[in-house]
Scaffold this active site. Structure first.
Site, short mmCIF file in Angstrom:
data_model
loop_
_atom_site.label_atom_id
_atom_site.label_comp_id
_atom_site.label_asym_id
_atom_site.label_seq_id
_atom_site.Cartn_x
_atom_site.Cartn_y
_atom_site.Cartn_z
N ASN A 11 -0.06 -3.93 -6.22
CA ASN A 11 -0.59 -3.95 -4.85
C ASN A 11 -0.53 -5.34 -4.21
O ASN A 11 -0.91 -5.50 -3.05
CB ASN A 11 -2.01 -3.39 -4.80
CG ASN A 11 -3.05 -4.35 -5.34
OD1 ASN A 11 -2.72 -5.32 -6.02
ND2 ASN A 11 -4.30 -4.08 -5.04
N GLY A 18 -11.77 11.99 -11.73
CA GLY A 18 -10.45 11.83 -11.13
C GLY A 18 -9.46 11.31 -12.14
O GLY A 18 -9.86 10.75 -13.19
N GLY A 59 -6.08 10.02 -10.84
CA GLY A 59 -4.95 9.48 -10.07
C GLY A 59 -4.79 7.99 -10.29
O GLY A 59 -5.30 7.43 -11.28
N ASP A 77 -6.64 -4.18 -7.96
CA ASP A 77 -7.65 -3.13 -7.75
C ASP A 77 -8.73 -3.17 -8.83
O ASP A 77 -9.93 -3.02 -8.54
CB ASP A 77 -6.99 -1.75 -7.73
CG ASP A 77 -6.27 -1.48 -6.42
OD1 ASP A 77 -6.66 -2.07 -5.39
OD2 ASP A 77 -5.32 -0.68 -6.42
N TYR A 129 -14.72 4.67 0.76
CA TYR A 129 -15.43 3.73 1.63
C TYR A 129 -15.55 4.21 3.08
O TYR A 129 -16.06 3.48 3.93
CB TYR A 129 -14.80 2.33 1.57
CG TYR A 129 -13.34 2.26 1.95
CD1 TYR A 129 -12.95 2.22 3.28
CD2 TYR A 129 -12.36 2.22 0.98
CE1 TYR A 129 -11.62 2.15 3.63
CE2 TYR A 129 -11.03 2.15 1.31
CZ TYR A 129 -10.66 2.12 2.64
OH TYR A 129 -9.34 2.05 2.96
N ILE A 147 -15.47 4.94 -5.09
CA ILE A 147 -14.43 4.11 -4.49
C ILE A 147 -14.12 4.56 -3.06
O ILE A 147 -13.39 3.89 -2.34
CB ILE A 147 -13.15 4.02 -5.34
CG1 ILE A 147 -12.41 5.33 -5.34
CG2 ILE A 147 -13.45 3.57 -6.76
CD1 ILE A 147 -10.93 5.09 -5.60
N ALA A 173 -6.07 5.45 -8.70
CA ALA A 173 -7.31 4.67 -8.64
C ALA A 173 -8.08 4.79 -9.95
O ALA A 173 -8.64 3.80 -10.44
CB ALA A 173 -8.17 5.15 -7.47
N THR A 218 0.84 -1.19 0.00
CA THR A 218 0.00 0.00 0.00
C THR A 218 0.87 1.25 0.00
O THR A 218 2.10 1.17 -0.17
CB THR A 218 -1.02 -0.05 1.16
OG1 THR A 218 -1.94 1.03 1.00
CG2 THR A 218 -0.38 0.01 2.53
N LYS A 270 3.43 1.44 -3.88
CA LYS A 270 2.81 0.69 -4.99
C LYS A 270 3.58 0.82 -6.31
O LYS A 270 3.50 -0.07 -7.15
CB LYS A 270 1.37 1.17 -5.21
CG LYS A 270 0.39 0.65 -4.17
CD LYS A 270 -1.02 1.06 -4.60
CE LYS A 270 -2.07 0.51 -3.67
NZ LYS A 270 -3.42 0.72 -4.21
P1 ATR Z 1 -5.19 8.20 -6.01
O1 ATR Z 1 -3.86 7.88 -6.61
O2 ATR Z 1 -5.48 7.46 -4.73
O3 ATR Z 1 -6.33 8.10 -6.96
P2 ATR Z 1 -4.52 11.04 -6.16
O4 ATR Z 1 -3.47 10.80 -7.16
O5 ATR Z 1 -4.20 11.95 -5.03
O6 ATR Z 1 -5.09 9.70 -5.49
O7 ATR Z 1 -5.78 11.57 -6.96
C1 ATR Z 1 -6.78 12.19 -6.33
C2 ATR Z 1 -7.79 12.67 -7.36
O8 ATR Z 1 -8.75 13.45 -6.68
C3 ATR Z 1 -7.18 13.58 -8.45
O9 ATR Z 1 -7.83 13.30 -9.66
C4 ATR Z 1 -7.51 14.96 -7.95
O10 ATR Z 1 -7.63 15.94 -8.95
P3 ATR Z 1 -6.35 16.83 -9.45
O11 ATR Z 1 -5.66 15.99 -10.49
O12 ATR Z 1 -6.96 18.07 -9.99
O13 ATR Z 1 -5.51 17.08 -8.24
C5 ATR Z 1 -8.85 14.73 -7.31
N1 ATR Z 1 -9.17 15.76 -6.31
C6 ATR Z 1 -8.63 15.90 -5.08
N2 ATR Z 1 -9.17 16.97 -4.44
C7 ATR Z 1 -10.07 17.53 -5.30
C8 ATR Z 1 -10.96 18.66 -5.25
N3 ATR Z 1 -11.04 19.45 -4.14
N4 ATR Z 1 -11.74 18.92 -6.32
C9 ATR Z 1 -11.67 18.15 -7.44
N5 ATR Z 1 -10.85 17.06 -7.56
C10 ATR Z 1 -10.06 16.76 -6.51
#
Ligand code: ATR
Length: 275
Positions: A93, A132, A134, A108, A221, A219, A136, A68, A72
């Protein structure tokens, strides 16, 4: 809990920190239920120790590990073989230690799809809108594409959505401000952002433009049921909560390490969400 023998099988989760992980509770429940001579441990491993500890754990006879945050991606360099699905996602993972080396997987996407199916949602029902961009989002999108589902990325920072679409062709991109208005074109909406999680802002979206066929998956939880899912349910739409993905993604690792396919049921939801 049964006492371990000298030949007990061992597995665990490596992360930094790892104290919040629900995986020991989850795998421990399955070990107890199946009366397996084995244990699953939380293993706090810092970034500076990863390269030394992973091969060392393999040598001590561990059957494998879950991986985790924050390891990863960095753990991939320690694998002798990486499953093509994990390579496409760009993250591992689950590790399985075999006589011929360290094998890396990413479960995942499997967990996401299995959770949809467990809720009666067909992952191939039509185009998916993924909020999103990221890690996930990448796992969810790759898994949906494997089902033949076209994916569109919609992210606050559009260049991250464009980069992800380029990494997973033929992904599409929708500007963040159209996330509500465009919903009528999709069969599945997936929130992969942290919005709606405890201590985070709520996700600002209207589902009014959705057709009755839209399924909504989150996603997140914690809480178990986000405001997004409550809104979906109130409109009569299928709503798929994130804890199920966490439970289902653990199944392939448990099977590989302990030789039993474990079940995901209501009692498991209660046990894992209670801790
Ligand atoms: P993970 O790898 O677990 O998916 P991450 O890389 O931190 O986590 O991604 C978080 C996602 O949430 C990103 O798509 C982020 O958008 P940005 O690319 O613009 O940063 C999104 N996110 C986080 N806070 C946000 C907010 N306040 N409004 C809109 N999107 C948000």
């Amino acid at each position: 809990m049964r006492l371990l023998s000298g030949s007990a099988r061992l597995a665990g989760v490596i992360g930094w920190p790892v104290s919040h992980s629900r995986s020991p509770r989850l795998h421990g429940t399955w070990l107890n239920r199946h009366d397996i001579d084995g244990a699953y441990l939380p293993l706090p491993v810092g970034p500076a120790d990863l390269a030394q500890l992973v091969p060392a754990l393999a040598k001590t006879g561990f059957a494998g590990l879950n991986v985790t945050i924050p390891h990863k991606i960095s753990v991939m360099a320690l694998c002798d073989r990486i499953d093509p699905g994990a390579a496409r996602i760009g993250a591992v993972n689950t590790l399985v230690f075999t006589e011929t080396g360290i094998e890396g997987f990413n479960t995942d996407g499997y967990g996401f799809i299995a959770n949809l199916r467990a809720h009666g949602v067909n992952p191939a029902a039509g185009p998916a809108l993924i909020l999103g961009a990221g890690g996930a989002a990448r796992a969810v999108a790759a898994a949906l594409q494997d089902e033949g589902t076209p994916v569109t990325f919609c992210n606050r920072t559009e260049r991250n959505a464009i980069a992800l679409a380029a990494a997973l062709p033929p992904g599409n991109v929708l500007p963040w401000e159209y996330r509500s208005a465009a919903l009528g074109d999709y069969a599945l909406l997936v929130n992969t952002t942290s919005l709606g999680m405890v201590h985070h802002e709520p996700l600002d979206i209207s589902l009014e433009a959705a057709t009755a066929a839209l399924a909504v998956a989150d996603i997140v939880y914690a809480p178990l049921e986000t405001e997004l899912l409550k809104t979906a349910r109130a409109l009569g739409l299928a709503a798929v909560e994130g804890l199920g993905m966490l439970l289902h993604q653990a199944v392939p690792g448990f099977k590989a390490w302990f030789g039993v396919t474990p079940e995901v049921d209501d009692e498991l939801y209660r046990i894992v969400s209670g801790g």
